[in-house]
Write a protein that holds these residues in place. Structure first.
Motif, PDB file in Angstrom:
ATOM      1  N   VAL A   1       0.844  -1.189   0.000  1.00 33.70           N
ATOM      2  CA  VAL A   1       0.000   0.000   0.000  1.00 33.70           C
ATOM      3  C   VAL A   1       0.879   1.238   0.000  1.00 33.70           C
ATOM      4  O   VAL A   1       1.937   1.273   0.632  1.00 33.70           O
ATOM      5  CB  VAL A   1      -0.968  -0.002   1.213  1.00 33.70           C
ATOM      6  CG1 VAL A   1      -0.214  -0.064   2.531  1.00 33.70           C
ATOM      7  CG2 VAL A   1      -1.903   1.195   1.178  1.00 33.70           C
ATOM      8  N   GLY A   2       0.463   2.266  -0.744  1.00 30.03           N
ATOM      9  CA  GLY A   2       1.211   3.518  -0.806  1.00 30.03           C
ATOM     10  C   GLY A   2       0.554   4.487  -1.768  1.00 30.03           C
ATOM     11  O   GLY A   2      -0.537   4.235  -2.287  1.00 30.03           O
ATOM     12  N   GLY A   3       1.237   5.608  -2.016  1.00 27.49           N
ATOM     13  CA  GLY A   3       0.630   6.668  -2.799  1.00 27.49           C
ATOM     14  C   GLY A   3       1.407   7.145  -4.005  1.00 27.49           C
ATOM     15  O   GLY A   3       0.985   8.122  -4.636  1.00 27.49           O
ATOM     16  N   TRP A   4       2.536   6.511  -4.339  1.00 20.95           N
ATOM     17  CA  TRP A   4       3.282   6.926  -5.531  1.00 20.95           C
ATOM     18  C   TRP A   4       2.873   6.021  -6.681  1.00 20.95           C
ATOM     19  O   TRP A   4       3.114   4.811  -6.662  1.00 20.95           O
ATOM     20  CB  TRP A   4       4.785   6.868  -5.285  1.00 20.95           C
ATOM     21  CG  TRP A   4       5.588   7.443  -6.410  1.00 20.95           C
ATOM     22  CD1 TRP A   4       5.279   8.546  -7.157  1.00 20.95           C
ATOM     23  CD2 TRP A   4       6.817   6.926  -6.928  1.00 20.95           C
ATOM     24  NE1 TRP A   4       6.243   8.758  -8.119  1.00 20.95           N
ATOM     25  CE2 TRP A   4       7.205   7.784  -8.005  1.00 20.95           C
ATOM     26  CE3 TRP A   4       7.629   5.849  -6.601  1.00 20.95           C
ATOM     27  CZ2 TRP A   4       8.368   7.576  -8.739  1.00 20.95           C
ATOM     28  CZ3 TRP A   4       8.792   5.642  -7.327  1.00 20.95           C
ATOM     29  CH2 TRP A   4       9.158   6.501  -8.390  1.00 20.95           C
ATOM     30  N   ALA A   5       2.250   6.593  -7.696  1.00 15.04           N
ATOM     31  CA  ALA A   5       1.552   5.828  -8.728  1.00 15.04           C
ATOM     32  C   ALA A   5       2.382   4.732  -9.387  1.00 15.04           C
ATOM     33  O   ALA A   5       1.883   3.607  -9.553  1.00 15.04           O
ATOM     34  CB  ALA A   5       0.982   6.786  -9.783  1.00 15.04           C
ATOM     35  N   PRO A   6       3.640   4.968  -9.820  1.00 17.04           N
ATOM     36  CA  PRO A   6       4.349   3.893 -10.534  1.00 17.04           C
ATOM     37  C   PRO A   6       4.554   2.623  -9.713  1.00 17.04           C
ATOM     38  O   PRO A   6       4.741   1.548 -10.286  1.00 17.04           O
ATOM     39  CB  PRO A   6       5.698   4.537 -10.882  1.00 17.04           C
ATOM     40  CG  PRO A   6       5.460   5.999 -10.833  1.00 17.04           C
ATOM     41  CD  PRO A   6       4.427   6.207  -9.782  1.00 17.04           C
ATOM     42  N   LEU A   7       4.515   2.752  -8.403  1.00 14.88           N
ATOM     43  CA  LEU A   7       4.681   1.559  -7.579  1.00 14.88           C
ATOM     44  C   LEU A   7       3.429   0.688  -7.569  1.00 14.88           C
ATOM     45  O   LEU A   7       3.523  -0.535  -7.392  1.00 14.88           O
ATOM     46  CB  LEU A   7       5.041   1.937  -6.142  1.00 14.88           C
ATOM     47  CG  LEU A   7       6.304   2.763  -5.914  1.00 14.88           C
ATOM     48  CD1 LEU A   7       6.597   2.871  -4.425  1.00 14.88           C
ATOM     49  CD2 LEU A   7       7.496   2.184  -6.654  1.00 14.88           C
ATOM     50  N   PHE A   8       2.257   1.313  -7.770  1.00 19.99           N
ATOM     51  CA  PHE A   8       1.002   0.609  -7.505  1.00 19.99           C
ATOM     52  C   PHE A   8       0.024   0.570  -8.674  1.00 19.99           C
ATOM     53  O   PHE A   8      -0.928  -0.200  -8.638  1.00 19.99           O
ATOM     54  CB  PHE A   8       0.314   1.251  -6.295  1.00 19.99           C
ATOM     55  CG  PHE A   8       1.167   1.252  -5.059  1.00 19.99           C
ATOM     56  CD1 PHE A   8       1.245   0.126  -4.254  1.00 19.99           C
ATOM     57  CD2 PHE A   8       1.928   2.353  -4.725  1.00 19.99           C
ATOM     58  CE1 PHE A   8       2.065   0.110  -3.144  1.00 19.99           C
ATOM     59  CE2 PHE A   8       2.746   2.349  -3.601  1.00 19.99           C
ATOM     60  CZ  PHE A   8       2.821   1.219  -2.807  1.00 19.99           C
ATOM     61  N   LEU A   9       0.246   1.406  -9.694  1.00 18.66           N
ATOM     62  CA  LEU A   9      -0.686   1.486 -10.819  1.00 18.66           C
ATOM     63  C   LEU A   9       0.036   1.224 -12.136  1.00 18.66           C
ATOM     64  O   LEU A   9       1.256   1.339 -12.229  1.00 18.66           O
ATOM     65  CB  LEU A   9      -1.341   2.877 -10.877  1.00 18.66           C
ATOM     66  CG  LEU A   9      -2.126   3.339  -9.656  1.00 18.66           C
ATOM     67  CD1 LEU A   9      -2.682   4.742  -9.908  1.00 18.66           C
ATOM     68  CD2 LEU A   9      -3.245   2.368  -9.291  1.00 18.66           C
ATOM     69  N   ALA A  10      -0.737   0.910 -13.158  1.00 12.98           N
ATOM     70  CA  ALA A  10      -0.182   0.717 -14.497  1.00 12.98           C
ATOM     71  C   ALA A  10       0.044   2.084 -15.149  1.00 12.98           C
ATOM     72  O   ALA A  10      -0.594   2.446 -16.141  1.00 12.98           O
ATOM     73  CB  ALA A  10      -1.115  -0.144 -15.330  1.00 12.98           C
ATOM     74  N   GLN A  11       0.950   2.832 -14.565  1.00 13.25           N
ATOM     75  CA  GLN A  11       1.317   4.147 -15.061  1.00 13.25           C
ATOM     76  C   GLN A  11       2.831   4.281 -15.051  1.00 13.25           C
ATOM     77  O   GLN A  11       3.511   3.703 -14.198  1.00 13.25           O
ATOM     78  CB  GLN A  11       0.705   5.256 -14.192  1.00 13.25           C
ATOM     79  CG  GLN A  11      -0.807   5.315 -14.199  1.00 13.25           C
ATOM     80  CD  GLN A  11      -1.341   6.458 -13.344  1.00 13.25           C
ATOM     81  OE1 GLN A  11      -0.595   7.299 -12.851  1.00 13.25           O
ATOM     82  NE2 GLN A  11      -2.660   6.490 -13.182  1.00 13.25           N
TER      83      GLN A  11
END
Length: 284
Positions: free
Chosen positions: A102-112
């Motif tokens: 869990v976290g808030g920096w997009a490249p770690l958690f989303l397909a971005q």
């Protein structure tokens, strides 16, 4: 091969961009407690690794260096995470373990931006910042911590988790390493304390054996910023405590890739030789 009794658990907390040389000046009782129970020791970012979050966090959670995982910048394009997955994904897919990230920096958690780094843990949580400001990132980290508290508190079997806190790094980028930056580090420590409380309050705590690892990816120049080769940028650190980690005995040398290696060891898992991990556990 899994050799441990099924009571071993691991929590990794990643706090982005915390300078080691400033920690002695700050009020960080929860990090200090981990250091007393185990160790807190410096890590020098490997010479071939850019002092950027993308490559450093990828090395930390995969256990291999940039030449293997292929992440050279904050965009994760061209990665080889299909071959060298993060530990939450490998544990879930290959070892039958329950994991979360869990976290808030997009490249770690989303397909971005070439992501996600965390491909397929059992549970995945992402909290989007309302704006790219230090204040908004403090809010994100509060919400990330609350989500991690929820996941840790669920009445279910859980083996390993990763929590990412990014406000410290964002504060340095906007404001440099002054008083606001120091206050952000202390706020991150309070969030660490909340996570440790959640671990202690788990219903299985009487039998669960927890290893806690706290790690930062890189430092910052005084004015804020990183990516270069100065000692302030290249110096990171790892703190850890738990079974097999005697108090006050830090490993003689540490590398970011050792974090994932120790996660597997703490869970009693002997890495397959085909994983070709570059790191080694904190204990022999």
């Amino acid at each position: 091969m899994d050799t441990a009794q099924d009571t071993a658990r691991v929590l990794v907390v990643g706090i982005d961009g915390v300078r080691l040389d400033l920690l002695p000046e700050l009020d960080t009782p929860h990090l200090d407690g981990i250091a007393r129970a185990g160790f807190l020791a410096p890590v020098e970012v490997d010479p071939g690794t850019p002092t950027m979050s993308g490559p450093c966090w990828t090395t930390i959670v995969t256990g291999v260096g940039v030449t293997k995982h292929g992440v050279w910048a904050n965009r994760l394009d061209g990665n080889r995470l299909d071959v060298f997955p993060d530990f939450t994904t490998r544990l879930a897919a290959d070892c039958g373990k329950r994991t979360f990230a869990v976290g808030g920096w997009a490249p770690l958690f989303l397909a971005q931006q070439g992501g996600p780094l965390f491909v397929a843990p059992t549970r995945l949580g992402y909290v989007a910042p309302r704006a790219d400001t230090p204040e908004a990132w403090e809010e994100v980290d509060d919400r990330v911590t609350a989500e991690a508290e929820h996941l840790l508190g669920l009445d279910e079997e859980l083996h390993a988790g990763f929590v990412y806190l990014g406000a410290v790094d964002e504060t340095a980028h906007f404001l440099g390493c002054g008083q606001e930056y120091r206050r952000s580090i202390e706020a991150a420590d309070r969030r660490l304390g909340r996570l440790l409380t959640s671990v202690r309050q788990r219903s299985g705590d009487a039998v669960e054996q927890w290893t806690v690892i706290v790690v930062t990816d890189h430092g910052h120049r005084d004015e804020g910023g990183h990516g270069g080769r100065s000692p302030q940028e290249r110096t990171a650190w790892i703190a850890a405590c738990g079974p097999g980690l005697p108090a006050g005995k830090a490993p003689s040398a540490l590398h970011h890739s050792d974090v994932a290696a120790h996660v597997y060891t703490a869970l009693g898992i002997t890495p397959d030789s085909h994983w070709t991990l570059d790191g080694t556990p904190f204990t022999p």
